[in-house]
Scaffold this motif. Structure first.
Motif, mmCIF file in Angstrom:
data_model
loop_
_atom_site.group_PDB
_atom_site.id
_atom_site.type_symbol
_atom_site.label_atom_id
_atom_site.label_comp_id
_atom_site.label_asym_id
_atom_site.label_seq_id
_atom_site.Cartn_x
_atom_site.Cartn_y
_atom_site.Cartn_z
ATOM 1 N N VAL A 21 13.283 6.634 2.580
ATOM 2 C CA VAL A 21 12.067 6.476 1.772
ATOM 3 C C VAL A 21 11.610 7.779 1.122
ATOM 4 O O VAL A 21 10.834 7.754 0.170
ATOM 5 C CB VAL A 21 10.907 5.879 2.610
ATOM 6 N N ARG A 22 12.107 8.911 1.604
ATOM 7 C CA ARG A 22 11.708 10.200 1.024
ATOM 8 C C ARG A 22 12.424 10.465 -0.290
ATOM 9 O O ARG A 22 11.866 11.119 -1.175
ATOM 10 C CB ARG A 22 11.997 11.349 1.991
ATOM 11 N N PHE A 23 13.655 10.003 -0.415
ATOM 12 C CA PHE A 23 14.467 10.350 -1.569
ATOM 13 C C PHE A 23 14.667 9.198 -2.544
ATOM 14 O O PHE A 23 15.063 9.415 -3.682
ATOM 15 C CB PHE A 23 15.831 10.864 -1.102
ATOM 16 N N PHE A 24 14.431 7.995 -2.098
ATOM 17 C CA PHE A 24 14.623 6.810 -2.937
ATOM 18 C C PHE A 24 13.302 6.052 -3.012
ATOM 19 O O PHE A 24 13.134 5.004 -2.405
ATOM 20 C CB PHE A 24 15.752 5.934 -2.379
ATOM 21 N N LYS A 25 12.389 6.615 -3.746
ATOM 22 C CA LYS A 25 11.023 6.107 -3.824
ATOM 23 C C LYS A 25 10.988 4.639 -4.238
ATOM 24 O O LYS A 25 11.596 4.253 -5.217
ATOM 25 C CB LYS A 25 10.227 6.946 -4.810
ATOM 26 N N ASN A 26 10.312 3.871 -3.463
ATOM 27 C CA ASN A 26 10.068 2.442 -3.696
ATOM 28 C C ASN A 26 11.306 1.556 -3.601
ATOM 29 O O ASN A 26 11.213 0.351 -3.812
ATOM 30 C CB ASN A 26 9.359 2.194 -5.032
ATOM 31 N N GLU A 27 12.473 2.129 -3.279
ATOM 32 C CA GLU A 27 13.654 1.275 -3.085
ATOM 33 C C GLU A 27 13.476 0.390 -1.865
ATOM 34 O O GLU A 27 14.052 -0.682 -1.803
ATOM 35 C CB GLU A 27 14.933 2.115 -2.978
ATOM 36 N N TRP A 28 12.682 0.819 -0.903
ATOM 37 C CA TRP A 28 12.387 -0.003 0.275
ATOM 38 C C TRP A 28 11.721 -1.311 -0.150
ATOM 39 O O TRP A 28 11.777 -2.297 0.567
ATOM 40 C CB TRP A 28 11.487 0.754 1.258
ATOM 41 N N PHE A 29 11.126 -1.318 -1.330
ATOM 42 C CA PHE A 29 10.430 -2.503 -1.834
ATOM 43 C C PHE A 29 11.282 -3.279 -2.839
ATOM 44 O O PHE A 29 11.328 -4.510 -2.782
ATOM 45 C CB PHE A 29 9.114 -2.093 -2.513
ATOM 46 N N GLY A 30 11.952 -2.581 -3.735
ATOM 47 C CA GLY A 30 12.620 -3.255 -4.836
ATOM 48 C C GLY A 30 14.131 -3.291 -4.795
ATOM 49 O O GLY A 30 14.747 -3.904 -5.666
ATOM 50 N N HIS A 31 14.742 -2.638 -3.791
ATOM 51 C CA HIS A 31 16.208 -2.553 -3.781
ATOM 52 C C HIS A 31 16.705 -2.542 -2.329
ATOM 53 O O HIS A 31 17.233 -1.552 -1.836
ATOM 54 C CB HIS A 31 16.641 -1.280 -4.511
ATOM 55 N N LYS A 36 0.824 -1.213 0.000
ATOM 56 C CA LYS A 36 0.000 0.000 0.000
ATOM 57 C C LYS A 36 0.859 1.265 0.000
ATOM 58 O O LYS A 36 0.385 2.335 -0.348
ATOM 59 C CB LYS A 36 -0.943 -0.003 1.204
ATOM 60 N N TYR A 37 2.118 1.135 0.389
ATOM 61 C CA TYR A 37 3.021 2.283 0.431
ATOM 62 C C TYR A 37 3.810 2.487 -0.859
ATOM 63 O O TYR A 37 4.589 3.432 -0.956
ATOM 64 C CB TYR A 37 3.996 2.152 1.607
ATOM 65 N N LEU A 38 3.620 1.619 -1.828
ATOM 66 C CA LEU A 38 4.285 1.830 -3.113
ATOM 67 C C LEU A 38 3.817 3.151 -3.707
ATOM 68 O O LEU A 38 2.615 3.451 -3.717
ATOM 69 C CB LEU A 38 3.994 0.680 -4.072
ATOM 70 N N ASN A 39 4.755 3.951 -4.162
ATOM 71 C CA ASN A 39 4.507 5.283 -4.735
ATOM 72 C C ASN A 39 3.949 6.293 -3.734
ATOM 73 O O ASN A 39 3.505 7.360 -4.124
ATOM 74 C CB ASN A 39 3.609 5.203 -5.968
ATOM 75 N N TYR A 40 4.000 5.953 -2.466
ATOM 76 C CA TYR A 40 3.529 6.871 -1.419
ATOM 77 C C TYR A 40 4.569 7.963 -1.199
ATOM 78 O O TYR A 40 5.769 7.700 -1.196
ATOM 79 C CB TYR A 40 3.301 6.089 -0.120
ATOM 80 N N GLU A 41 4.130 9.180 -1.026
ATOM 81 C CA GLU A 41 5.038 10.282 -0.729
ATOM 82 C C GLU A 41 5.022 10.528 0.773
ATOM 83 O O GLU A 41 4.044 11.029 1.329
ATOM 84 C CB GLU A 41 4.637 11.547 -1.482
ATOM 85 N N PHE A 42 6.104 10.138 1.428
ATOM 86 C CA PHE A 42 6.204 10.272 2.875
ATOM 87 C C PHE A 42 6.413 11.722 3.278
ATOM 88 O O PHE A 42 6.991 12.513 2.530
ATOM 89 C CB PHE A 42 7.366 9.418 3.409
ATOM 90 N N SER A 43 5.947 12.035 4.481
ATOM 91 C CA SER A 43 6.173 13.366 5.045
ATOM 92 C C SER A 43 7.668 13.575 5.220
ATOM 93 O O SER A 43 8.461 12.641 5.113
ATOM 94 C CB SER A 43 5.467 13.472 6.396
#
Length: 122
Positions: free
Chosen positions: A76-86, A9-16
């Protein structure tokens, strides 16, 4: 325990962002760590500890032969979706070894296989 679907659900999410860690990230991090803990329980590994940073974290797990693995996600703010794919994953001597073995990367869905491969290669 969190499931993979809870994290997707957090994929492509823009974190604060800001001086203090946002509640959205704190919630995400809890779910992510709980997901790793659930993998540990499922595969009979031990979740040793998590090291929480501003908008990123790392963790150590070990197997029943006292072999360690270090896992880390990027900010997670600067490396979007790397938490999932990298996700950075490598062997470690103990729960204080931040330099450890050779860096490898995997995706969240393949994390259990990557962990198992490193444990078997040690």
């Amino acid at each position: 325990m969190a499931k993979l679907e809870d994290l997707k659900k957090y994929l492509n999410y823009e974190f604060s962002t800001g001086v203090f860690t946002g509640e959205d990230y704190k919630s995400f991090e809890r779910k992510y760590i709980n997901y790793i803990k659930s993998l540990c329980k499922k595969y009979n590994w031990e979740f040793v500890r998590a090291l929480k940073n501003h908008y990123e974290f790392s963790a150590f797990i070990k197997n029943n032969k006292n072999r360690y693995i270090y896992i880390s996600i990027s900010d997670v703010r600067f490396f979007k979706n790397e938490w999932f794919g990298h996700i950075l994953i490598r062997s470690a001597k103990d729960e204080k070894d931040y330099t450890g073995g050779q860096n490898k990367y995997c995706s969240l869905p393949t994390l259990p296989v990557a962990i198992d491969c490193i444990f078997k290669g040690l």
